[in-house]
Design an enzyme around this catalytic site. Structure first.
Site, PDB file in Angstrom:
ATOM      1  N   LYS A 137      34.195  38.357  31.097  1.00 52.84           N
ATOM      2  CA  LYS A 137      34.642  36.963  31.009  1.00 52.84           C
ATOM      3  C   LYS A 137      34.364  36.400  29.620  1.00 52.84           C
ATOM      4  CE  LYS A 137      33.956  32.358  32.964  1.00 52.84           C
ATOM      5  NZ  LYS A 137      33.398  31.553  34.076  1.00 52.84           N
ATOM      6  N   HIS A 280      66.124  67.826  45.326  1.00 46.76           N
ATOM      7  CA  HIS A 280      66.294  66.390  45.569  1.00 46.76           C
ATOM      8  C   HIS A 280      65.577  65.951  46.848  1.00 46.76           C
ATOM      9  CE1 HIS A 280      68.936  66.236  42.160  1.00 46.76           C
ATOM     10  NE2 HIS A 280      69.762  67.122  42.702  1.00 46.76           N
TER      11      HIS A 280
END
Length: 518
Positions: A137, A280
């Site tokens: 922070k 695929h």
């Protein structure tokens, strides 16, 4: 006044040389706690204990040691704020310039099967995340490090005279990601203790790598993966970097091959050698046999045209004979539990071919859920990987399938649940002969599969992932000589299919379980 570094790490890799550089080259004063302080003292590095720094002892068996105003005041104070400076001076609290913290090994603890609930609780770090978040922070005033890999760059920046705003921001971001991942692991573990509770989907998965592109070159893509199980733990032996499509096909391949046992569980389950070729995300050829080379031959012969450029999965160690066969065709990837030295040598000649070893144990450790994204959210479902329950199957026709047909039906049923719906698989003697995938109607999928099988469909079996709403698929299958059928059943018009089978002298099994795959 000398700058102050607070060091408190669970992972002590590199901490001693890092602390030595801080004190000797950059004249830092170091404060530390517990095992970190001892490691530094043993290395003759000057260090002040947290309890001496704060004037308060560690209490509750170490549960409270860094939770003190002198620690968090020094971390959270803005150096650019005159009121903060005045308050620190009044309270006799020095600024803390560098925070180096990583957390108790909670993830590692809960992965051990013998870990008790209380032991897991004690490995939930409290002070560590609090210091990390405070430092992150206030990153404009404090440098925060959470990983030993960051030490070298931090020392380099200090040597250059300044840790820039950009570096501080990036370190703060990594710090918040570190605590978020830690809290997510705790929450997920707690959820397992009360699974019936409706809880949010909590997941934190580290970035493994940025991919060249997604399914198509105009799409950006990144691969996020745990490094301790699944594909994140897989070992790529050779070949080009994996692509998005490779990974999707590999997932389909490993899901399919596991139907026939994989790696260490083959002998335990008395399984066949198996080979799967994926194109695929659909299997285009699957074969099982008493040798791996024979299984691969079956899979390849099932559909040689579609196999070109495919992904191959094998369920046991790849030997020289199998490798020689694999070398003979163009493939994108091969995944197996192991490749022996001779196989590696043969396949090394195909430098772009990706060889991947995936440990069976790393698969078993994975979360058993499937996650799919939709706009603004995700769908989370259990994997459809429960073992087939043949004792729940029901013969619904007058004609009973033979033992050989039962074996073929079981094989076809294992394959069909890994084909995109609507799905049909035609099989015989441990080999797929025709596959119909992803069609908008079931008869369309059946036509594709039966045409692919051609004359080989005679006396073969057919599996369907969903029920037949009409008898058209039955009658088409009979024209091709299909002898037995397996499907879930459950249509309000099941009698049409049953009557057609009885009329055409086919046997049919209802499994009572559907296997749609979207």
């Amino acid at each position: 006044m000398a700058p102050i570094a607070l060091l408190s790490v669970s992972n002590k890799k590199g901490i001693v040389p890092f602390a030595k550089a801080l004190t000797e080259e950059f004249k830092f004063q170091i404060i530390s706690s517990g095992g970190t302080a001892k490691a530094l003292e043993d290395a003759s590095i000057p260090v002040s204990r947290i309890s001496d720094f704060t004037g308060a002892p560690e209490i509750l068996g170490g549960r409270v040691k860094t939770l003190h105003p002198k620690v968090h005041g020094g971390i959270l104070a803005k150096k650019s704020d005159s009121s903060h400076q005045s308050e620190l001076k009044e309270q006799n609290i020095p600024f803390i310039d560098l925070v180096v913290v990583n957390l108790y090994p909670f993830k590692e603890t809960i992965e051990k099967p013998e870990t008790l609930f209380e032991e897991a609780l004690e490995n939930i770090d409290i002070g560590g995340p609090t210091m990390i978040r405070a430092a992150a922070k206030n990153h404009q005033s404090v440098i925060v490090l959470t990983n030993p890999s960051q030490y070298e760059n931090c020392l380099l920046a200090l040597k250059n005279g300044e840790v820039s705003k950009q570096i501080r921001f990036e370190l703060a971001l990594e710090a918040f990601e570190h605590t978020a991942d830690y809290d997510a692991a705790i929450a997920r573990w707690m959820q397992t203790k009360k699974p019936e509770k409706k809880s949010p989907w909590i997941q934190s998965t580290p970035l493994k790598q940025t991919l060249r592109y997604g399914e198509n070159p105009h799409q950006k893509a990144s691969w996020y993966s745990s490094r301790r199980h699944g594909w994140g733990e897989a070992k790529q032996i050779q070949g080009k970097e994996l692509s998005t499509n490779n990974l999707l096909d590999l997932e389909a391949a490993i899901s399919t091959i596991r139907e026939f046992g994989y790696g260490t569980n083959i002998k335990n389950q008395n399984c066949d050698n198996a080979a799967v070729i994926i194109k695929h995300t659909n299997p285009c050829g699957v074969g099982i046999s008493n040798s791996l080379s024979s299984a691969f031959s079956k899979a390849l012969d099932a559909d040689r045209t579609s196999a070109f450029g495919g992904i191959v999965a094998l369920n046991c160690s790849v030997d020289l004979k199998t490798a020689s066969q694999l070398k003979g065709i163009f493939l994108e990837c091969i995944v197996a539990p192991h490749f022996d030295d001779q196989a590696k040598s043969v396949l090394a000649e195909k430098k772009n071919l990706r060889l991947i070893e995936l440990d069976p144990i790393s698969i078993e450790k994975t979360d058993k859920h499937n996650v799919r994204s939709i706009l603004g959210g995700v769908i989370v479902q259990e994997l459809d990987d429960k073992p087939i329950q043949e004792n729940a199957w029901k013969v619904v026709t007058r004609k009973e399938p033979s033992k050989i047909q039962i074996n073929d039906l079981t094989f076809a049923w294992k394959v069909v649940r890994h084909i995109r719906s609507n799905a049909i698989s035609i099989a015989s003697s441990g080999q797929t002969l025709g596959i119909g995938a992803g069609q908008m109607n079931r008869i369309g999928a059946a036509k594709i599969a039966l045409e692919a099988a051609g004359i080989k469909a005679n006396n073969a079996v057919l599996a369907s992932d969903g029920f037949f709403p009409f008898d058209d698929t039955i009658r088409l299958a009979a024209k091709y000589g299909i002898s037995a059928i397996i499907q879930p059943g459950g249509s309000i018009k099941d009698n049409l299919s049953i009557d057609a089978c009885n009329e055409l002298n086919l046997s049919m099994i209802f499994t009572g379980r559907r296997h749609f795959l979207h």
